[in-house]
Design a protein around this motif. Structure first.
Motif: not given
Length: 310
Positions: A72-101
């Motif tokens: 019975x599929x209805x016996x299981x509570x639904x949930x969402x599956x997502x992805x998250x990304x920690x994106x790094x780069x080197x800029x001006x000799x410093x480690x940076x991470x990409x963020x979104x508002x």
């Protein structure tokens, strides 16, 4: 937007994990406004032989093969599956991470990692690349060439205030990173120096601070025993530029002659590029160019020195 973003207002919607041909936990993606739940038809949902009432349902019971009596599929509570990304780069000799508002509730106006819902017919990695392009405006070529490293799964029941959300997190490395721009449900996107927040204020949305810290730890560790550092470099680079990656990510100062000796003595780490050397920003002579070699692991490992933080 992100795993944590995901639940928010990605046009993916709820995923009950019981869509046609889907695995448990993967579900259908509709719009957030739909909130509807699709019933699993024949062949939908999980088929690992375990129904809500216990026992196996592998098609070998009364009624012949292919039936899943008692499931019975209805016996299981639904949930969402997502992805998250920690994106790094080197800029001006410093480690940076990409963020979104975030442009939507919950956490509207707060900063977060880019990410979003996994669609019914795509893998987590494809979803990660798609969401990154949508939310940051990075070009298809840039996103396609990213080195993505699957980090881990985050599944705390209350990590999202709306519903149960399980997120697959990735670490990504970008050489010569272009300026991002907000898109999708991300109001803005920007590179921020790692560990400073760049004056962005409160903690990141959801559990993204934890994901970001875990991603940084993973990248630091993998620099010791893999050739991952070359993923931060352009196709052709100098030994000095490669050293700068290690110093920036590790936050340490390395002995230059010793680093050069270790790199060139490690089989397959780098390969010399034919042609004239390249002038660098320093006053020294032009530096020889190299590209990533065929090796994936470092033997012996290039261990992080202790007690030499910058």
């Amino acid at each position: 937007m992100t795993g944590p973003e995901a639940p928010d207002g990605h046009d993916a919607g709820r995923r009950d994990g019981h869509g046609e041909g889907g695995d448990a936990g993967r579900g259908d993606a509709g719009s957030d406004d739909q909130g509807d739940r699709r019933d699993a038809g024949p062949g939908g949902g999980r088929h690992d032989g375990y129904g809500p009432g216990g026992g196996r349902h592998d098609g070998y019971g009364p009624g012949g093969g292919g039936r899943h009596d008692g499931y019975d599929p209805g016996a299981f509570e639904p949930f969402a599956v997502t992805v998250d990304l920690a994106v790094f780069t080197v800029r001006a000799e410093r480690l940076h991470v990409l963020l979104v508002e975030r442009g939507r509730q919950p956490y509207a106006g707060d900063w977060a990692l880019p990410g979003g819902f996994v669609l019914p017919r795509e893998s987590a990695e494809l979803a990660a690349r798609r969401e990154l392009a949508e939310e940051t405006g990075l070009s298809d070529d840039t996103v396609a060439g990213l080195h993505l490293e699957q980090l881990r799964t985050y599944s705390e029941p209350d990590r999202d205030p709306r519903m149960r959300v399980v997120s697959v997190a990735f670490a990504a490395l970008v050489p010569d990173a272009p300026e991002p721009r907000g898109g999708g449900d991300a109001a803005r996107a920007r590179w921020v120096p790692y560990g400073t927040r760049g004056g962005l204020g409160p903690p990141l949305a959801f559990d993204h601070d934890r994901i970001l810290a875990d991603a940084h730890d993973r990248v630091c560790a993998k620099l010791e025993y893999t050739c991952l550092a070359t993923a931060f470099c352009p196709p052709e680079f100098t030994i000095g530029e490669l050293r700068q990656v290690y110093e920036t990510v590790w936050g340490v100062e390395l002995d230059r002659p010793n680093f050069r000796r270790k790199v060139l003595a490690t089989p397959g780490f780098v390969r010399a590029v034919e042609g004239p050397p390249r002038l660098t920003g320093g006053r020294g002579k032009p530096a020889a160019l190299y590209r990533a070699g065929e090796a994936t692991a470092l033997h012996p490992p290039l261990l992080r020195p202790e007690g030499r933080s910058t």
